[in-house]
Scaffold this motif. Structure first.
Motif, PDB file in Angstrom:
ATOM      1  N   ARG A  48       0.847  -1.191   0.000  1.00  0.00           N
ATOM      2  CA  ARG A  48       0.000   0.000   0.000  1.00  0.00           C
ATOM      3  C   ARG A  48       0.876   1.233   0.000  1.00  0.00           C
ATOM      4  O   ARG A  48       2.069   1.163   0.289  1.00  0.00           O
ATOM      5  CB  ARG A  48      -0.942   0.021   1.194  1.00  0.00           C
ATOM      6  N   TRP A  49       0.246   2.372  -0.305  1.00  0.00           N
ATOM      7  CA  TRP A  49       0.964   3.633  -0.293  1.00  0.00           C
ATOM      8  C   TRP A  49      -0.013   4.741   0.070  1.00  0.00           C
ATOM      9  O   TRP A  49      -1.226   4.583  -0.055  1.00  0.00           O
ATOM     10  CB  TRP A  49       1.653   3.917  -1.623  1.00  0.00           C
ATOM     11  N   GLN A  50       0.557   5.842   0.535  1.00  0.00           N
ATOM     12  CA  GLN A  50      -0.247   7.012   0.888  1.00  0.00           C
ATOM     13  C   GLN A  50       0.534   8.276   0.541  1.00  0.00           C
ATOM     14  O   GLN A  50       1.674   8.434   0.950  1.00  0.00           O
ATOM     15  CB  GLN A  50      -0.571   7.007   2.384  1.00  0.00           C
ATOM     16  N   ARG A  51      -0.087   9.137  -0.209  1.00  0.00           N
ATOM     17  CA  ARG A  51       0.515  10.427  -0.573  1.00  0.00           C
ATOM     18  C   ARG A  51       0.132  11.450   0.488  1.00  0.00           C
ATOM     19  O   ARG A  51      -1.021  11.528   0.892  1.00  0.00           O
ATOM     20  CB  ARG A  51      -0.008  10.845  -1.960  1.00  0.00           C
ATOM     21  N   LEU A  52       1.118  12.241   0.937  1.00  0.00           N
ATOM     22  CA  LEU A  52       0.894  13.234   1.994  1.00  0.00           C
ATOM     23  C   LEU A  52       0.903  14.642   1.395  1.00  0.00           C
ATOM     24  O   LEU A  52       1.854  15.396   1.541  1.00  0.00           O
ATOM     25  CB  LEU A  52       1.964  13.089   3.079  1.00  0.00           C
ATOM     26  N   ASP A  53      -0.177  14.983   0.734  1.00  0.00           N
ATOM     27  CA  ASP A  53      -0.260  16.263   0.034  1.00  0.00           C
ATOM     28  C   ASP A  53      -0.307  17.473   0.961  1.00  0.00           C
ATOM     29  O   ASP A  53       0.027  18.583   0.548  1.00  0.00           O
ATOM     30  CB  ASP A  53      -1.492  16.291  -0.874  1.00  0.00           C
ATOM     31  N   ASP A  54      -0.714  17.284   2.210  1.00  0.00           N
ATOM     32  CA  ASP A  54      -0.835  18.427   3.123  1.00  0.00           C
ATOM     33  C   ASP A  54       0.506  19.034   3.527  1.00  0.00           C
ATOM     34  O   ASP A  54       0.539  20.056   4.206  1.00  0.00           O
ATOM     35  CB  ASP A  54      -1.625  18.043   4.375  1.00  0.00           C
ATOM     36  N   VAL A  55       1.605  18.430   3.099  1.00  0.00           N
ATOM     37  CA  VAL A  55       2.909  19.008   3.432  1.00  0.00           C
ATOM     38  C   VAL A  55       3.022  20.440   2.924  1.00  0.00           C
ATOM     39  O   VAL A  55       3.680  21.272   3.542  1.00  0.00           O
ATOM     40  CB  VAL A  55       4.090  18.149   2.910  1.00  0.00           C
ATOM     41  N   TRP A  56       2.355  20.738   1.818  1.00  0.00           N
ATOM     42  CA  TRP A  56       2.426  22.091   1.253  1.00  0.00           C
ATOM     43  C   TRP A  56       1.734  23.109   2.151  1.00  0.00           C
ATOM     44  O   TRP A  56       2.190  24.244   2.278  1.00  0.00           O
ATOM     45  CB  TRP A  56       1.820  22.120  -0.158  1.00  0.00           C
ATOM     46  N   GLN A  57       0.637  22.721   2.785  1.00  0.00           N
ATOM     47  CA  GLN A  57      -0.079  23.636   3.666  1.00  0.00           C
ATOM     48  C   GLN A  57       0.620  23.787   5.021  1.00  0.00           C
ATOM     49  O   GLN A  57       0.457  24.799   5.689  1.00  0.00           O
ATOM     50  CB  GLN A  57      -1.521  23.165   3.903  1.00  0.00           C
ATOM     51  N   LEU A  58       1.388  22.791   5.405  1.00  0.00           N
ATOM     52  CA  LEU A  58       2.007  22.773   6.735  1.00  0.00           C
ATOM     53  C   LEU A  58       3.470  23.208   6.751  1.00  0.00           C
ATOM     54  O   LEU A  58       4.071  23.293   7.814  1.00  0.00           O
ATOM     55  CB  LEU A  58       1.888  21.367   7.334  1.00  0.00           C
ATOM     56  N   VAL A  59       4.052  23.475   5.609  1.00  0.00           N
ATOM     57  CA  VAL A  59       5.484  23.722   5.508  1.00  0.00           C
ATOM     58  C   VAL A  59       5.944  24.913   6.359  1.00  0.00           C
ATOM     59  O   VAL A  59       7.087  24.938   6.815  1.00  0.00           O
ATOM     60  CB  VAL A  59       5.933  23.860   4.042  1.00  0.00           C
ATOM     61  N   ASP A  60       5.068  25.873   6.618  1.00  0.00           N
ATOM     62  CA  ASP A  60       5.451  27.042   7.410  1.00  0.00           C
ATOM     63  C   ASP A  60       5.267  26.836   8.908  1.00  0.00           C
ATOM     64  O   ASP A  60       5.559  27.735   9.702  1.00  0.00           O
ATOM     65  CB  ASP A  60       4.654  28.272   6.958  1.00  0.00           C
ATOM     66  N   ASP A  61       4.783  25.665   9.312  1.00  0.00           N
ATOM     67  CA  ASP A  61       4.589  25.347  10.731  1.00  0.00           C
ATOM     68  C   ASP A  61       5.357  24.060  11.027  1.00  0.00           C
ATOM     69  O   ASP A  61       4.821  22.957  10.894  1.00  0.00           O
ATOM     70  CB  ASP A  61       3.100  25.188  11.034  1.00  0.00           C
ATOM     71  N   ARG A  62       6.618  24.211  11.406  1.00  0.00           N
ATOM     72  CA  ARG A  62       7.520  23.076  11.594  1.00  0.00           C
ATOM     73  C   ARG A  62       6.905  21.981  12.462  1.00  0.00           C
ATOM     74  O   ARG A  62       6.916  20.801  12.109  1.00  0.00           O
ATOM     75  CB  ARG A  62       8.838  23.547  12.199  1.00  0.00           C
ATOM     76  N   ASP A  63       6.365  22.339  13.620  1.00  0.00           N
ATOM     77  CA  ASP A  63       5.826  21.328  14.541  1.00  0.00           C
ATOM     78  C   ASP A  63       4.640  20.582  13.932  1.00  0.00           C
ATOM     79  O   ASP A  63       4.551  19.351  14.036  1.00  0.00           O
ATOM     80  CB  ASP A  63       5.433  21.972  15.870  1.00  0.00           C
ATOM     81  N   ALA A  64       3.728  21.308  13.301  1.00  0.00           N
ATOM     82  CA  ALA A  64       2.571  20.669  12.673  1.00  0.00           C
ATOM     83  C   ALA A  64       3.013  19.765  11.523  1.00  0.00           C
ATOM     84  O   ALA A  64       2.466  18.670  11.336  1.00  0.00           O
ATOM     85  CB  ALA A  64       1.583  21.721  12.183  1.00  0.00           C
ATOM     86  N   PHE A  65       4.003  20.200  10.765  1.00  0.00           N
ATOM     87  CA  PHE A  65       4.530  19.413   9.644  1.00  0.00           C
ATOM     88  C   PHE A  65       5.117  18.103  10.163  1.00  0.00           C
ATOM     89  O   PHE A  65       4.775  17.024   9.675  1.00  0.00           O
ATOM     90  CB  PHE A  65       5.600  20.215   8.903  1.00  0.00           C
TER      91      PHE A  65
END
Length: 155
Positions: free
Chosen positions: A122-139
């Protein structure tokens, strides 16, 4: 007619050899190529891919760095024994273009892949990295929260 048969035979041999090399590289693996299962994690490996292009912006480099930071901090033991791998792949290189279709990449992204006994399960793409890139801890939390479902299943 004979020349046509010779040409056909040579062409078929070339195709067969090419397929053989692709299969061999897929089994053996390389830093940026198909998944290889080696070491202690041979039965079950989680691969964390970061896919990028040839031209890389500051944000792209930050996504790679934060992904690496998250994985290295949370899974250092698993990285050491081969149960987790981090791979950075340039999808603009011809030999890596297949990843775009394989993981339905519409943008540069992080993809988690579970390999069991050399077979991708199986695989999973983590597209939300773009929205979280400015918040290190959330990323970092986002990467670890999603990767845990892949890594922790190995136990």
């Amino acid at each position: 007619m004979t020349m046509k048969r010779i040409f056909t035979g040579v062409l078929l041999a070339f195709v067969a050899v090419s397929i053989g090399y692709l299969i061999r590289d897929g089994v053996r693996g390389s830093g940026d190529g198909p998944v290889a299962t080696t070491g202690a994690g041979e039965g079950h490996v989680t691969v964390v891919y970061y896919f990028h292009g040839t031209r890389r912006c500051h944000t792209c480099r930050t996504i790679e760095a934060l992904t690496r930071e998250a994985v290295e901090s949370a899974y250092s033991a698993e990285l050491a024994d081969g149960a987790v791998e981090i791979r950075t792949v340039n999808v603009d290189e011809p030999e890596n273009e297949h990843f775009v279709a394989d993981y339905e990449l519409s943008m540069r992204s992080v993809v988690l892949v579970e390999i069991v006994d050399g077979v991708e399960k199986r695989w999973q793409r983590l597209d939300d990295v773009w929205q979280l890139v400015d918040d290190r801890d959330a990323f970092v939390d986002y990467i670890i929260d999603n990767a845990d479902g892949f890594v922790r299943r190995q136990g």
